[in-house]
Design an enzyme around this catalytic site. Sequence first.
Site, PDB file in Angstrom:
ATOM      1  N   TYR A 139      19.031 -11.704  -3.520  1.00 27.82           N
ATOM      2  CA  TYR A 139      18.477 -12.044  -2.211  1.00 27.82           C
ATOM      3  C   TYR A 139      18.119 -13.526  -2.183  1.00 27.82           C
ATOM      4  CZ  TYR A 139      13.965 -11.455  -4.655  1.00 27.82           C
ATOM      5  OH  TYR A 139      12.915 -11.545  -5.542  1.00 27.82           O
ATOM      6  N   PRO A 140      18.279 -14.169  -1.026  1.00 24.41           N
ATOM      7  CA  PRO A 140      17.823 -15.551  -0.858  1.00 24.41           C
ATOM      8  C   PRO A 140      16.404 -15.569  -0.322  1.00 24.41           C
ATOM      9  CG  PRO A 140      19.131 -14.925   1.026  1.00 24.41           C
ATOM     10  CD  PRO A 140      19.070 -13.711   0.121  1.00 24.41           C
ATOM     11  N   MET A 141      15.700 -16.675  -0.523  1.00 24.04           N
ATOM     12  CA  MET A 141      14.325 -16.754  -0.040  1.00 24.04           C
ATOM     13  C   MET A 141      13.914 -18.195   0.232  1.00 24.04           C
ATOM     14  SD  MET A 141      11.895 -16.249  -3.388  1.00 24.04           S
ATOM     15  CE  MET A 141      10.517 -16.844  -2.397  1.00 24.04           C
TER      16      MET A 141
ATOM     17  N   HIS B  97       2.271 -15.449 -10.439  1.00 28.07           N
ATOM     18  CA  HIS B  97       3.510 -14.766 -10.064  1.00 28.07           C
ATOM     19  C   HIS B  97       4.337 -14.455 -11.311  1.00 28.07           C
ATOM     20  CE1 HIS B  97       6.261 -13.480  -6.994  1.00 28.07           C
ATOM     21  NE2 HIS B  97       7.201 -14.346  -7.312  1.00 28.07           N
TER      22      HIS B  97
END
EC number: 1.3.98.5
Length: 248
Positions: A144-146, A171
């Site tokens: 997925y891109p973000m 994170h």
Amino acid sequence: MSEAAQTLDGWYCLHDFRTIDWSAWKMLPNEERQAAIDEFLALVDKWETTESEQQGSHAIYTIVGQKADILFMILRPTLDELHEIETALNKTKLAEYLLPAYSYVSVVELSNYLASGNEDPYQIPEVRRRLYPILPKTNYICFYPMDKRRQGDDNWYMLSMEQRRELMRAHGMTGRKYAGKVTQIITGSVGLDDFEWGVTLFSDDALQFKKLVYEMRFDEVSARFGEFGSFFVGNRLAAENVPTFFHI
């Protein structure tokens, strides 16, 4: 003005998603289909030689759902080499039945948020392994891109380096819970594609993708600043299984 994070950059990366025109493929005589498969496998054999020489890597996955049918993920030292590979694939007979669905161009990236010491990072074996990775041969992939959000008080790029480093450290702690279950490759794409990063996850248990992404949504860096594109999930297609996949 906030300080920009410095990045370590490795191999360039292409995620090339295609749909398959099965109706047209079925119209081909058997011998022409087999010739197209053999030609494609000869191309894959060249990719495998490059990987064995540690001059790049690749992965082929069939995609679940209607967004695409197949993914070619390619890593190479230069953008020129990625373009050569894409062009070589497009010149094959099989490519006449592979329709573009989505693509993503980026470069393997490590940031200095977690950096320490004065040693040249490009000479550290572990750093080099992450910048120039041989892609895992796991059963499943998730891509997925973000972006990082830039709205009002939730503007990632207005935070200080110290604030960003602390958020990314927390994170990273979440991600480390999945060590041995999920392998993650982050690629940077600012100025290269429509989003800022691409995230590629590898695992032998697809459920771990859901667990990892869900847990990370509760990290402040994701909850406040994460914006995501489409998710693609697929199953590994080993070279020896290509004839079976394309068999009619």
